[in-house]
Design an enzyme around this catalytic site. Structure first.
Site, PDB file in Angstrom:
ATOM      1  N   LYS A  37      13.672  47.012  -7.610  1.00  0.00           N
ATOM      2  CA  LYS A  37      14.086  45.711  -7.073  1.00  0.00           C
ATOM      3  C   LYS A  37      12.822  44.872  -6.863  1.00  0.00           C
ATOM      4  O   LYS A  37      11.907  45.305  -6.165  1.00  0.00           O
ATOM      5  CB  LYS A  37      14.820  45.938  -5.748  1.00  0.00           C
ATOM      6  N   ASP A  44      12.480  33.799  -9.522  1.00  0.00           N
ATOM      7  CA  ASP A  44      11.289  34.368 -10.160  1.00  0.00           C
ATOM      8  C   ASP A  44      11.422  35.862 -10.436  1.00  0.00           C
ATOM      9  O   ASP A  44      10.523  36.479 -10.998  1.00  0.00           O
ATOM     10  CB  ASP A  44      10.047  34.109  -9.287  1.00  0.00           C
ATOM     11  N   ARG A  69      29.961  47.123  -7.556  1.00  0.00           N
ATOM     12  CA  ARG A  69      30.268  46.223  -6.446  1.00  0.00           C
ATOM     13  C   ARG A  69      31.663  45.644  -6.629  1.00  0.00           C
ATOM     14  O   ARG A  69      32.187  45.647  -7.745  1.00  0.00           O
ATOM     15  CB  ARG A  69      29.268  45.051  -6.449  1.00  0.00           C
ATOM     16  N   ASP A 125      29.533  40.482  -3.823  1.00  0.00           N
ATOM     17  CA  ASP A 125      28.556  41.161  -4.689  1.00  0.00           C
ATOM     18  C   ASP A 125      27.685  42.119  -3.883  1.00  0.00           C
ATOM     19  O   ASP A 125      26.968  42.931  -4.469  1.00  0.00           O
ATOM     20  CB  ASP A 125      27.677  40.131  -5.415  1.00  0.00           C
ATOM     21  N   ASN A 126      27.728  42.011  -2.567  1.00  0.00           N
ATOM     22  CA  ASN A 126      26.954  42.921  -1.728  1.00  0.00           C
ATOM     23  C   ASN A 126      27.848  43.951  -1.052  1.00  0.00           C
ATOM     24  O   ASN A 126      27.467  44.549  -0.060  1.00  0.00           O
ATOM     25  CB  ASN A 126      26.169  42.126  -0.672  1.00  0.00           C
ATOM     26  N   ASP A 157      22.176  46.131  -0.276  1.00  0.00           N
ATOM     27  CA  ASP A 157      21.575  44.800  -0.289  1.00  0.00           C
ATOM     28  C   ASP A 157      21.175  44.327   1.108  1.00  0.00           C
ATOM     29  O   ASP A 157      21.743  43.388   1.671  1.00  0.00           O
ATOM     30  CB  ASP A 157      22.481  43.776  -0.989  1.00  0.00           C
TER      31      ASP A 157
HETATM   32  P1  AMP Z   1      21.424  38.580  -2.770  1.00  0.00           P
HETATM   33  O1  AMP Z   1      22.093  37.572  -1.879  1.00  0.00           O
HETATM   34  O2  AMP Z   1      19.993  38.870  -2.393  1.00  0.00           O
HETATM   35  O3  AMP Z   1      22.207  39.817  -2.866  1.00  0.00           O
HETATM   36  O4  AMP Z   1      21.303  37.919  -4.212  1.00  0.00           O
HETATM   37  C1  AMP Z   1      22.282  37.129  -4.805  1.00  0.00           C
HETATM   38  C2  AMP Z   1      21.949  36.851  -6.248  1.00  0.00           C
HETATM   39  O5  AMP Z   1      20.711  36.146  -6.373  1.00  0.00           O
HETATM   40  C3  AMP Z   1      21.809  38.076  -7.115  1.00  0.00           C
HETATM   41  O6  AMP Z   1      22.311  37.763  -8.380  1.00  0.00           O
HETATM   42  C4  AMP Z   1      20.314  38.269  -7.163  1.00  0.00           C
HETATM   43  O7  AMP Z   1      19.917  39.005  -8.291  1.00  0.00           O
HETATM   44  C5  AMP Z   1      19.824  36.853  -7.218  1.00  0.00           C
HETATM   45  N1  AMP Z   1      18.437  36.721  -6.740  1.00  0.00           N
HETATM   46  C6  AMP Z   1      18.002  36.857  -5.467  1.00  0.00           C
HETATM   47  N2  AMP Z   1      16.677  36.666  -5.396  1.00  0.00           N
HETATM   48  C7  AMP Z   1      16.238  36.393  -6.641  1.00  0.00           C
HETATM   49  C8  AMP Z   1      14.962  36.089  -7.227  1.00  0.00           C
HETATM   50  N3  AMP Z   1      13.845  36.034  -6.489  1.00  0.00           N
HETATM   51  N4  AMP Z   1      14.919  35.883  -8.551  1.00  0.00           N
HETATM   52  C9  AMP Z   1      16.021  35.924  -9.297  1.00  0.00           C
HETATM   53  N5  AMP Z   1      17.237  36.183  -8.828  1.00  0.00           N
HETATM   54  C10 AMP Z   1      17.364  36.428  -7.507  1.00  0.00           C
HETATM   55 MG    MG Z   2      22.976  41.136  -3.681  1.00  0.00          MG
END
Ligand code: AMP
Ligand code: MG
Length: 473
Positions: free
Chosen positions: A109, A121, A180, A245-246, A255
């Protein structure tokens, strides 16, 4: 000796509709921060020297047998549906079968951009990586189903966030799977019934071999999620981003973003800076997980021949969930006051204690832990009305056997407090990993009183209170 991962990559074999091939993107100067040796042994992984581990766990060397992929998924984020999310900053290296015969995912990750990154990024900074490492291992030690942390490595590359320029890092995460609710939603939203059936068969085979029908699968996931969320409530855990998704189909906590533990028990506690309406507040978590299971149910409907009958069956399963959570909650909070087999009649005793604690603004974790002690009267002097409650409780305990031991196994003596986590991150950013390693060590024995860690059990002083937590994305 070089590192050996006994990979067997069933998810990659599902084919291209489910993931995109994506190697981790190389970084400048990998350095190993931590490796979880007992977990590596459980996963049948042969570790290498520090340099080899730094290369692999920062993503610069892909171990033999790995088939790195970014997984596709969708999800409801704060109630709004995104038909395509996917691993935007993670790659699944592959799966191994552990010493218990369980298949486990090994994922990097923060390993760089993927086809699902959108404008991100693909990276993570040190803070959220260490936070997830400590929190997930602490949750595991507390007996809560969770993804695990196998390793952390720094990248040598800066990551740019709102807070400024921060050191980059990669977490190696282990999960029973990364399936998920959003994985099913991805195919349901595309009306790709063939792929939906494939992922349904895959999920059943991997996690719920006893499930014969989509309804069975739904009820099985509901059962595990009900138990999970009740466990969160029992230790004062607030996930912070319970998007679909989490929400894992295996029933693990997954997550770790802006999650936090409450100090004072207050049902509407929110820490996450992005949760402005308190959708994922402490006490809302039981309603939200029901809502998430309703979304899962919707994603299963296309698998059913008779849609009307499916809707009726699935609605009944989802409607039964609040009672399941309530039963788990009662069992857990009953144990927290020493009751082996609490009934509805015990509910007021629990609720009244929580109400008194809330009014007196005392610490949730320490108050429950102190109840089983004989020398804690100073803790209770602050609680108005405690003596009357105590008399009722003592009267109820006459029907219980070894209630003290039961309470000490249900009430952690130590949790990862927000202010200590923030302090640990600040030290690590300054190059001092001592607080990180100390937290990991002390939190591996959460139900043991550890006098030399008294500083870590104290609630925050007014100037130490953490008011908001961040995703770090
Ligand atoms: P999360 O809320 O952290 O579970 O992420 C939600 C979505 O945003 C997922 O599809 C992650 O892969 C994407 N995501 C979160 N942070 C980044 C990042 N720095 N670069 C690219 N995708 C991200
Ligand atoms: Mg997530």
């Amino acid at each position: 000796m070089s590192m050996i991962f006994p990979f067997d990559n069933s998810y990659a074999r599902l084919g291209t509709g489910f993931s995109a091939a994506q190697a981790p993107v190389k970084v400048s100067a990998p350095q190993l921060i931590a490796v979880n040796r007992p977990l590596a042994a459980e996963l049948n992984i042969t570790l290498g020297d520090d340099d080899q581990m730094a290369q692999v766990f920062a993503g610069n060397a892909v171990p033999d047998g790995a088939q790195p992929i970014a997984q596709a998924y969708a999800g409801h984020q704060f109630g709004g549906f995104s038909p395509q999310l996917g691993d935007g900053r993670a790659v699944l290296l592959g799966e191994v079968v552990d010493t218990h015969g369980q298949r486990r995912d090994i994922q990097l990750k923060g390993s760089g951009p993927t086809p699902f990154s959108r404008n991100g990024d693909g990276r993570a900074w040190l803070g959220p990586v260490l936070r997830e490492y400590v929190l997930s291992e602490a949750m595991h030690a507390m007996g809560v189903p969770t993804t695990r942390a196998l390793a952390a490595a720094s990248t040598g590359d800066p990551v740019h966030r709102q807070e400024g320029k921060l050191p980059g890092a990669v977490l190696t995460r282990v999960a029973a799977s990364h399936l998920r609710v959003g994985t099913f939603q991805f195919f349901a939203a595309r009306q790709d019934v063939a792929a939906l059936r494939q992922i349904y068969d895959y999920t059943r085979a991997r996690h719920y071999p006893e499930a014969q029908t989509p309804g069975d699968l739904l009820r099985a996931v509901i059962g595990r999620q009900a138990a999970l969320v009740a466990q969160w409530l029992g230790i004062g855990f607030i996930h912070g981003v319970m998007n679909t998704d989490n929400t894992s189909l295996s029933g693990e906590t997954i997550d770790y973003g802006p999650c936090a533990f409450l100090d004072v028990w207050h049902p509407q506690t929110v820490f996450s800076s992005i949760d402005r309406n308190g959708r994922y507040a402490y006490d809302n978590q039981s309603a939200v997980i029901v809502w998430n299971m309703a979304q899962f149910a919707s994603a299963l409907i296309p698998l059913m021949d008779n849609q009307d009958r499916a809707i009726a069956e699935f609605t009944e399963a989802v409607n039964a969930m609040p009672a399941l959570i309530e039963a788990e909650w009662l069992r857990i909070f009953g144990a927290k006051i020493g009751l082996a087999d609490p009934s509805q009649e015990d509910r007021p005793l629990i609720d009244d204690l929580l109400g008194l604690m809330q009014a007196a603004e005392v610490d949730f974790t320490n108050t429950f832990r102190a109840l089983a002690r004989t020398d804690a009267s100073d803790t209770f002097e602050q609680i108005d009305g405690f003596d009357a409650w105590h008399a009722r409780w003592q009267a109820r305990l006459t029907r219980e056997g070894d209630w003290r031991a039961r309470m000490n196994a249900a009430n952690p003596a130590i949790i990862p407090r927000n202010h200590r986590i923030e302090e640990m991150i600040a030290a690590a950013v300054a190059g001092d990993f001592t607080p990180f390693h100390r937290l990991l060590d002390v939190l591996s024995r959460p139900y043991t009183d550890q006098p030399d860690a008294a500083d870590l059990t104290q609630p925050p002083a007014p100037h130490e209170v953490v008011r908001a937590t961040f995703c770090g994305t």
